[in-house]
Write a protein that holds these residues in place. Structure first.
Motif, PDB file in Angstrom:
ATOM      1  N   SER A  41      -3.376   4.935  -2.730  1.00 53.79           N
ATOM      2  CA  SER A  41      -3.488   5.349  -1.332  1.00 53.79           C
ATOM      3  C   SER A  41      -4.550   4.480  -0.663  1.00 53.79           C
ATOM      4  O   SER A  41      -5.309   3.766  -1.330  1.00 53.79           O
ATOM      5  CB  SER A  41      -3.889   6.822  -1.258  1.00 53.79           C
ATOM      6  OG  SER A  41      -5.191   6.997  -1.768  1.00 53.79           O
ATOM      7  N   ALA A  42      -4.638   4.586   0.642  1.00 57.21           N
ATOM      8  CA  ALA A  42      -5.632   3.808   1.390  1.00 57.21           C
ATOM      9  C   ALA A  42      -7.050   4.144   0.924  1.00 57.21           C
ATOM     10  O   ALA A  42      -7.912   3.268   0.876  1.00 57.21           O
ATOM     11  CB  ALA A  42      -5.479   4.070   2.888  1.00 57.21           C
ATOM     12  N   GLU A  43      -7.288   5.399   0.541  1.00 61.86           N
ATOM     13  CA  GLU A  43      -8.616   5.814   0.093  1.00 61.86           C
ATOM     14  C   GLU A  43      -8.980   5.202  -1.261  1.00 61.86           C
ATOM     15  O   GLU A  43     -10.149   5.099  -1.608  1.00 61.86           O
ATOM     16  CB  GLU A  43      -8.697   7.338  -0.017  1.00 61.86           C
ATOM     17  CG  GLU A  43      -8.519   8.066   1.304  1.00 61.86           C
ATOM     18  CD  GLU A  43      -7.054   8.217   1.696  1.00 61.86           C
ATOM     19  OE1 GLU A  43      -6.184   8.368   0.812  1.00 61.86           O
ATOM     20  OE2 GLU A  43      -6.782   8.164   2.900  1.00 61.86           O
ATOM     21  N   GLN A  44      -7.989   4.817  -2.064  1.00 65.19           N
ATOM     22  CA  GLN A  44      -8.231   4.288  -3.406  1.00 65.19           C
ATOM     23  C   GLN A  44      -8.235   2.758  -3.458  1.00 65.19           C
ATOM     24  O   GLN A  44      -8.374   2.182  -4.526  1.00 65.19           O
ATOM     25  CB  GLN A  44      -7.168   4.812  -4.371  1.00 65.19           C
ATOM     26  CG  GLN A  44      -7.142   6.314  -4.485  1.00 65.19           C
ATOM     27  CD  GLN A  44      -5.889   6.798  -5.181  1.00 65.19           C
ATOM     28  OE1 GLN A  44      -4.800   6.279  -4.959  1.00 65.19           O
ATOM     29  NE2 GLN A  44      -6.044   7.797  -6.036  1.00 65.19           N
ATOM     30  N   ARG A  45      -8.095   2.105  -2.327  1.00 68.02           N
ATOM     31  CA  ARG A  45      -8.000   0.637  -2.315  1.00 68.02           C
ATOM     32  C   ARG A  45      -9.213  -0.044  -2.920  1.00 68.02           C
ATOM     33  O   ARG A  45      -9.083  -1.032  -3.632  1.00 68.02           O
ATOM     34  CB  ARG A  45      -7.785   0.120  -0.894  1.00 68.02           C
ATOM     35  CG  ARG A  45      -6.382   0.242  -0.428  1.00 68.02           C
ATOM     36  CD  ARG A  45      -6.200  -0.430   0.902  1.00 68.02           C
ATOM     37  NE  ARG A  45      -4.847  -0.219   1.374  1.00 68.02           N
ATOM     38  CZ  ARG A  45      -4.493  -0.297   2.620  1.00 68.02           C
ATOM     39  NH1 ARG A  45      -5.391  -0.600   3.543  1.00 68.02           N
ATOM     40  NH2 ARG A  45      -3.252  -0.090   2.973  1.00 68.02           N
ATOM     41  N   TYR A  62      -1.050  -6.290   0.903  1.00 64.58           N
ATOM     42  CA  TYR A  62      -0.955  -4.841   1.015  1.00 64.58           C
ATOM     43  C   TYR A  62       0.530  -4.551   1.123  1.00 64.58           C
ATOM     44  O   TYR A  62       1.277  -5.338   1.708  1.00 64.58           O
ATOM     45  CB  TYR A  62      -1.623  -4.324   2.293  1.00 64.58           C
ATOM     46  CG  TYR A  62      -3.116  -4.451   2.334  1.00 64.58           C
ATOM     47  CD1 TYR A  62      -3.901  -4.044   1.273  1.00 64.58           C
ATOM     48  CD2 TYR A  62      -3.746  -4.960   3.454  1.00 64.58           C
ATOM     49  CE1 TYR A  62      -5.286  -4.154   1.320  1.00 64.58           C
ATOM     50  CE2 TYR A  62      -5.120  -5.065   3.521  1.00 64.58           C
ATOM     51  CZ  TYR A  62      -5.879  -4.655   2.445  1.00 64.58           C
ATOM     52  OH  TYR A  62      -7.243  -4.771   2.506  1.00 64.58           O
TER      53      TYR A  62
END
Length: 121
Positions: A41-45, A62
């Motif tokens: 997810s975007a939070e885990q990038r 991405y």
């Protein structure tokens, strides 16, 4: 226009991620050749970036599931050294077929769609 060459196994991994319900993450590269998919997810990038650099890879793209949209609707902002050269969109067309679309951006230019060629690996 030079096409974006993707290994067939990488394209299959991207499609499989979309079918699993996630459909977003990062693509890593070795020597500028895309080789790994990191579904996050975007939070885990940040965590995924650390992992791919620890493996000696660079950020290639991405990717995200998205509706079919022309490149002009992709977000425009100044390039940073941490931006990948490509963005890959995964979309389902009106017949339910999954489509890969790639976009490239260089400094001073907007996003431009690239032709994708699959390479047998």
């Amino acid at each position: 226009m030079n096409p974006l060459i993707l290994p067939r196994t990488l394209a299959n991994a991207l499609l499989g991620d979309l079918q699993s319900g996630a459909g977003q993450g990062l693509v890593g590269a070795l020597q500028e050749r895309p080789c790994s998919v990191y579904p996050v997810s975007a939070e885990q990038r940040g965590m995924a970036l650390d992992l791919l650099t620890s493996r000696g890879e660079t950020l290639f793209a991405y990717y995200a599931a998205a509706p079919q949209e022309p490149y002009s609707t992709l977000p425009e902002r100044p390039l940073s050294p941490f931006d990948p050269p490509y963005q890959i969109r995964l979309a389902t067309d009106i017949r339910g077929v999954i489509v890969l679309r790639a976009y490239a951006r260089t400094a001073g230019q907007g996003w431009q769609e690239k032709i994708i060629e699959l390479e047998n690996d």
